[in-house]
Design a protein around this motif. Structure first.
Motif, PDB file in Angstrom:
ATOM      1  N   ASN A 110      -4.220  -2.837   7.217  1.00 34.95           N
ATOM      2  CA  ASN A 110      -3.343  -3.867   7.744  1.00 34.95           C
ATOM      3  C   ASN A 110      -3.194  -3.666   9.251  1.00 34.95           C
ATOM      4  N   LYS A 111      -3.094  -4.749  10.003  1.00 35.08           N
ATOM      5  CA  LYS A 111      -3.018  -4.661  11.462  1.00 35.08           C
ATOM      6  C   LYS A 111      -1.756  -3.967  11.960  1.00 35.08           C
ATOM      7  N   GLU A 112      -0.801  -3.739  11.065  1.00 39.00           N
ATOM      8  CA  GLU A 112       0.417  -3.038  11.466  1.00 39.00           C
ATOM      9  C   GLU A 112       0.257  -1.515  11.374  1.00 39.00           C
ATOM     10  N   CYS A 113      -0.926  -1.049  10.998  1.00 38.11           N
ATOM     11  CA  CYS A 113      -1.141   0.400  10.889  1.00 38.11           C
ATOM     12  C   CYS A 113      -1.134   1.046  12.272  1.00 38.11           C
ATOM     13  N   ASP A 118     -11.850  -9.102  10.690  1.00 38.64           N
ATOM     14  CA  ASP A 118     -10.654  -9.766  10.183  1.00 38.64           C
ATOM     15  C   ASP A 118     -11.018 -10.560   8.930  1.00 38.64           C
ATOM     16  N   TYR A 175      -2.907  -9.442   6.617  1.00 39.93           N
ATOM     17  CA  TYR A 175      -2.330  -9.538   5.279  1.00 39.93           C
ATOM     18  C   TYR A 175      -2.123  -8.143   4.675  1.00 39.93           C
ATOM     19  N   PRO A 176      -1.022  -7.945   3.943  1.00 36.79           N
ATOM     20  CA  PRO A 176      -0.778  -6.652   3.296  1.00 36.79           C
ATOM     21  C   PRO A 176      -1.895  -6.288   2.325  1.00 36.79           C
ATOM     22  N   GLU A 177      -2.037  -5.012   2.044  1.00 33.54           N
ATOM     23  CA  GLU A 177      -3.115  -4.515   1.190  1.00 33.54           C
ATOM     24  C   GLU A 177      -3.129  -5.157  -0.184  1.00 33.54           C
ATOM     25  N   TYR A 192      -9.967  -1.062   3.938  1.00 33.01           N
ATOM     26  CA  TYR A 192      -9.056  -2.176   4.251  1.00 33.01           C
ATOM     27  C   TYR A 192      -7.817  -1.615   4.933  1.00 33.01           C
ATOM     28  N   SER A 235      -6.874  -6.576   8.730  1.00 31.87           N
ATOM     29  CA  SER A 235      -6.274  -7.871   8.423  1.00 31.87           C
ATOM     30  C   SER A 235      -4.772  -7.888   8.667  1.00 31.87           C
TER      31      SER A 235
END
Length: 210
Positions: free
Chosen positions: A103-106, A54, A84-86, A101, A82
């Protein structure tokens, strides 16, 4: 077998990743850490192929630890995962040595694909990061001001924006107060800002801090 280290300050995130990775026969979690300082110890004391880390953690962040991890373990893949957005952190961290990198929403399977790619010594570049790279190469003048900061300047910038004192920053980064002050002067000039409150406003406006 790909040996993985997980670095995240939330135990529930580490547990979720560990359980998910256990469903893939080629992945094995061998160690965990809750902050950047512990992550440095992980790579020193364990045989790891890929570190999933993270960015925002109490104490020493992933940003602070990245260069030290890269120096101590140049062959370890470092995948940043993370919230945070890319566009906020990816370019800076990839320049500093991150292998990828996300994002955790992937989608969860994308994390697995990224780990497998990074474990082969390659970088994992998402379409979003590829677009950022192309934009930066093609139109340097259009890059965000903070993307022009050096690794150390970026670290000092984030800490100042969070309200940390010059003395505390120096202690955290093993720098003298004079050196931190020099970095502060340089980054202020690059960002065309005049006070710490301006720094905080800029960081919040660009969503580099919450």
């Amino acid at each position: 077998m790909i040996k993985i280290g997980i670095v995240d300050d939330h135990a529930i995130v580490r547990a979720g990743l560990r359980d998910f990775f256990s469903t893939h026969v080629d992945l094995r979690v061998v160690c965990e850490a809750a902050n950047g300082r512990e992550a440095i110890d992980l790579v020193r004391n364990n045989e790891i192929d890929v570190l999933v880390m993270d960015v925002s953690m109490p104490g020493q962040s992933g940003i602070d630890a990245l260069s030290m991890i890269r120096a101590k373990a140049p062959d370890v893949g470092i995948l940043i995962l993370s919230g945070y957005p890319e566009e906020h952190y990816a370019m800076n961290l990839i320049r500093q040595g991150a292998s990828g990198y996300l994002n955790k929403e992937c989608e969860p399977i994308e994390i697995v694909n990224a780990i497998r790619t990074v474990a082969m010594g390659r970088r994992y570049i998402t379409p979003g990061v590829a677009e950022l790279l192309a934009r930066q190469l093609g139109r340097k003048d259009d890059a965000a001001p903070h993307e022009q900061l050096s690794e150390r300047e970026f670290q000092v910038f984030l800490k100042l924006a969070k309200g940390e004192s010059v003395g505390k920053i120096g202690e955290a980064l093993s720098l003298s107060v004079k050196t931190v002050s020099t970095y502060r002067t340089r980054l202020m000039e690059k960002l065309s800002l005049s006070s710490n409150s301006d720094l905080t406003y800029y960081a919040m406006k660009t969503q580099l801090i919450d």
